[in-house]
Structure formats: C-alpha cells, structure tokens
Design an enzyme around this catalytic site. Structure first.
Site, PDB file in Angstrom:
ATOM      1  N   GLU A  46       0.822  -1.211   0.000  1.00  0.00           N
ATOM      2  CA  GLU A  46       0.000   0.000   0.000  1.00  0.00           C
ATOM      3  C   GLU A  46       0.856   1.261   0.000  1.00  0.00           C
ATOM      4  O   GLU A  46       0.505   2.251  -0.643  1.00  0.00           O
ATOM      5  CB  GLU A  46      -0.964  -0.006   1.200  1.00  0.00           C
ATOM      6  CG  GLU A  46      -2.061  -1.073   1.121  1.00  0.00           C
ATOM      7  CD  GLU A  46      -2.921  -0.920  -0.124  1.00  0.00           C
ATOM      8  OE1 GLU A  46      -2.962   0.178  -0.708  1.00  0.00           O
ATOM      9  OE2 GLU A  46      -3.551  -1.920  -0.531  1.00  0.00           O
ATOM     10  N   TYR A 129      -6.407   6.570   3.882  1.00  0.00           N
ATOM     11  CA  TYR A 129      -6.528   5.511   2.879  1.00  0.00           C
ATOM     12  C   TYR A 129      -5.773   4.254   3.291  1.00  0.00           C
ATOM     13  O   TYR A 129      -6.324   3.145   3.274  1.00  0.00           O
ATOM     14  CB  TYR A 129      -6.018   5.972   1.503  1.00  0.00           C
ATOM     15  CG  TYR A 129      -5.777   4.763   0.639  1.00  0.00           C
ATOM     16  CD1 TYR A 129      -6.863   4.095   0.075  1.00  0.00           C
ATOM     17  CD2 TYR A 129      -4.504   4.209   0.496  1.00  0.00           C
ATOM     18  CE1 TYR A 129      -6.683   2.922  -0.635  1.00  0.00           C
ATOM     19  CE2 TYR A 129      -4.321   3.039  -0.205  1.00  0.00           C
ATOM     20  CZ  TYR A 129      -5.409   2.405  -0.775  1.00  0.00           C
ATOM     21  OH  TYR A 129      -5.231   1.235  -1.450  1.00  0.00           O
ATOM     22  N   ASP A 147      -9.348   5.966  -2.350  1.00  0.00           N
ATOM     23  CA  ASP A 147      -8.257   6.558  -3.130  1.00  0.00           C
ATOM     24  C   ASP A 147      -8.867   7.250  -4.359  1.00  0.00           C
ATOM     25  O   ASP A 147     -10.078   7.406  -4.463  1.00  0.00           O
ATOM     26  CB  ASP A 147      -7.252   5.473  -3.540  1.00  0.00           C
ATOM     27  CG  ASP A 147      -7.856   4.530  -4.553  1.00  0.00           C
ATOM     28  OD1 ASP A 147      -9.096   4.483  -4.674  1.00  0.00           O
ATOM     29  OD2 ASP A 147      -7.104   3.841  -5.249  1.00  0.00           O
TER      30      ASP A 147
END
Length: 407
Positions: A46, A129, A147
């Site tokens: 991520e 996020y 996102d």
DNA sequence: CACGCGTGGAT
DNA sequence: TATCCAAGCGT
C-alpha cells in the site's frame, strides 16, 4: 453533497455492492501482494502503491520483500539499504516513514501490525486511505479505503459532483463507501472498487460495456460519464534552471554529494549542482553572439569556460551557466571547480517543480594534495560502487550515460 | 486548506 | 509536445 435525490438509494447500493464483489471475485488480477494476508506485506504494497502504478511497483515490491521479508528484517536494516531499494520509485519520504513506522511496530507492538484504526493511523506514513486498506484487506475490518479510483468510480455511479481535489470531498465519499461494504467482505469489496477504477472505469475513458454495474450507473444513464469526476486543475510546476558538475578523478572516481535530511529528495545522493541566478537566465535567452575568446579568470576569480558551447547553445549561455555553477559551488560548499566541457541538458519534472539542468564536465581547482579533503556531505564514488549509493533517477541517468563505467 | 513531495505511462 | 494523473501523506 450535490447529488440527484434518487441517485443514492438502499436498492442501488445493494445492487452495486453485490455485482461489484461478484465481478472482482471472478476476475481479479494475480498480484504479488495478494499471495496471502500478511499485514506487513499488505502494508508495504500500500505504501509503494501511493501515487504509483501497479506495473511500476511490482518489481520494486518483489525485490523489497526479498531483502526485507518481515517487520524484523526491515526494522533492523540500515536506512541506506532501504533507500537504495526504493531508488527510482519516487516520493522517498515514504521509505523513511515506512521504516520508522516498522521500527515502532517492532518496539511498541511486539512486531505485530496493530489492527485498531487509532493505533494504525498513528504510524508514520499511514493516512486514512492506507489505514483503511490494511484494516480491510489484512484484517477484513469494515473500514473504507478511498483513493483516487474510488472517488472516480463512485462519483460516476452515484453522480457526485463535488470537486474530488478537495479534502472535504474525500471525507464525504468515505462515508458513502463505508455504507456500501458488504457484510464480511470488506477486503474484497474495497479492492474491487479500486480494481474497477484501475482496469475499467479509467480516468480518460470509462469502458462501460464490460463494467459490471453499468446498468445502473447514473453518469452513464445521464450521458455524463465524460464530465465526471469533477476535479480542479493543479498548478503547473514552477520552472527552475540549474547546472550540475560531473567530476571524475584520475582513478575513475565520481564526486557526489548527499542531499539534506529533509525536503526534496531528502538524503539521496546527487551530482554537485546549483540553481542558476537570474543573471544567467537572462544571458541564456540571448541570441547567439560572437564573443572574444576568453581564456583568463573573471574578476571574482571564477574560471571561465574556454571551449565554445555546442549543440546550438550560444557561447554566452554556456559561459554564464558554467560560471554560475563554479561560483555557486564555491559559495555554498567551498568547493572550487573548473568547468571544462558542456555535456548535456537534462530536463526533469517533479509534481511541483521543473528542473532544466545543464551538465558540465569539470575538474577540481584545488591542488592535488588537497583533493582528498572534501567539504561535508561530499564523497568519492569508486568505479562499480553505484550499488552503494541511492540516487534519484534524474542523476542515475546522467551518471550511467556520462559517468565512469560501472561494470 | 494548500502546498511540497518523484516518476513514468497514457492520451 | 503538453497535460493528466496513479492503491496519498505530512505539515
């Protein structure tokens, strides 16, 4: 939120969640970070994927997991090795924040990535996020992960006309996304939203025919897919003219400099370089003019380039930037150099800054005996030692083309 | 909230 | 060539 009153209904939400989840489970991509649900592996992926495309990340991710396969391994690694593994990926503070956060997880959480929103959000580099992505994908908690993909996809389906460049819009869409998460399927659903945005409902062209939810997509039904999402234009990058010195000693070593702890390209290595003063900018704009051959120093003692600049660049421009480079390095670092030859121009655009850089082959002006005494932050990189220092891509390219052979 | 922070692919 | 913008975050 300016929406059609009829756009967001429980019925449409249920349809959306069900169809999207089914689509994702049938056809999702086989990606390296989807091999298992190890929170550390999800976390690294991520961070790398922030503002970065999947295809770009994959080789970096595989290499990174080979070198640092666990929280322990990354926590115990020297920072330079981590930066080196991140070299070329951009946004280098991600790497420093990630390692810092991993060290905190090792010290404060016994090496276990926390599974609570407050705890995980407090880690460096983990924002709304990323927290939602780790919690939902690794721990299957019903947290939204919003996102750019998610904002685009939901803006179109539910006909949301808020400006997605505004932070407040993300908050609103998070609430909507949270309400969509199907029972027990948070990880797959969140990834489904992003997968749809990345592969079908793309920014320039929404490929509606293969879309699993096109039948009830408000933007498509209204013929407004091309208008959405609404997004304010970004400021263009500020131009900056710079000059860099490529200096190789008799043994083939390259002179390099470490950048400051913070700011642009923090702690990366670079060619010694300076921003050119305005006077140089003015002279560079001059048309080509005939100048008398200059062979001596200037009043300030700064040497002048004697070889005429090439490649259509005027003599005045070459001299002005080379002289400014020598003067700038002397003023900033106390490094005395003599520009000898124009090598190339390198253009590089950051998100907020545009560098137009002239690169000169130079030599040290210091007497041979003093050459080993470099200013702070400077180092000689021996032939074949490129693997030891982390450079931003801009300098890697110049070094590979014009620097000493690396074998 | 606005801005600083990389790089490369798509159009 | 110019512009957009990608699984954003910190300040």
């Amino acid at each position: 939120m300016e929406i059609q009153p009829q756009a967001i209904t429980d019925e449409r939400k249920a349809f959306y969640a069900k169809e999207l989840l089914q689509w994702y489970r049938a056809s999702n991509r086989d990606l390296p970070w989807r091999k298992n649900k190890d929170p550390y592996r999800i976390w690294v992926s991520e961070i790398m994927l922030q503002q970065t495309r999947v295809d770009t990340v994959i080789p970096y991710y595989n290499n990174f997991m080979d070198k640092f396969p666990s929280v322990e391994a990354l926590a115990d690694a020297p920072e330079e090795e981590v930066l080196k593994a991140w070299e070329g990926l951009g946004y280098y503070s991600r790497a420093r924040n990630l390692q810092s956060a991993v060290r905190e997880v090792k010290e404060e959480y016994g090496g276990i990535v926390p599974d609570e929103p407050v705890a995980i959000s407090s880690l460096k580099g983990v924002g709304p996020y990323t927290a939602g992505a780790i919690l939902s994908i690794a721990y299957n908690q019903p947290e939204p992960a919003v996102d750019g993909n998610v904002m685009r996809v939901l803006s179109r389906f539910f006909l949301l006309t808020d400006d997605i460049a505004k932070p407040s819009t993300r908050i609103k869409i998070e609430k909507l996304a949270r309400s969509l998460i199907p029972e027990g399927a948070a990880g797959d659903f969140n990834q489904a939203l992003m997968e749809l945005g990345a592969t079908v409902c793309t920014p320039k062209s929404a490929h509606c025919l293969p879309c699993p939810v096109m039948e009830h997509c408000s933007a498509r039904l209204e013929g407004r897919v091309d208008e959405l999402p609404l997004k304010a234009k970004a400021k263009p990058p500020r131009p900056e003219i710079r000059a860099a010195a490529l200096i190789v000693d008799a043994t083939g070593r390259l002179l390099i400099r470490r950048r400051p702890q913070t700011g642009l390209l923090a702690r990366m290595w670079e060619l010694p370089q300076v921003a050119l003063p305005e006077i140089a900018l003015l002279e560079m704009a001059l048309p080509e003019v005939a100048l008398p051959e200059v062979t001596t120093g200037t009043p300030s003692g700064v040497p002048v380039v004697t070889a005429a600049a090439t490649e259509g660049r005027s003599r005045a421009a070459g001299d002005a930037s080379a002289n400014a480079l020598a003067a700038g390095l002397a003023a900033a670092d106390g490094l005395r150099i003599v520009p000898e030859e124009w090598l190339t121009d390198a253009e590089h655009t950051f998100s907020h800054l545009k560098w137009d850089m002239r690169v000169y082959r130079c030599r040290l002006a210091a007497p041979a005996a003093a050459v080993e005494e470099l200013p702070p932050g400077y180092a000689w990189m021996g032939p074949g030692e490129l693997y030891r220092y982390a450079f931003p891509n801009l300098f890697l390219r110049i070094i590979n083309e014009f620097g000493p052979a690396q074998e």
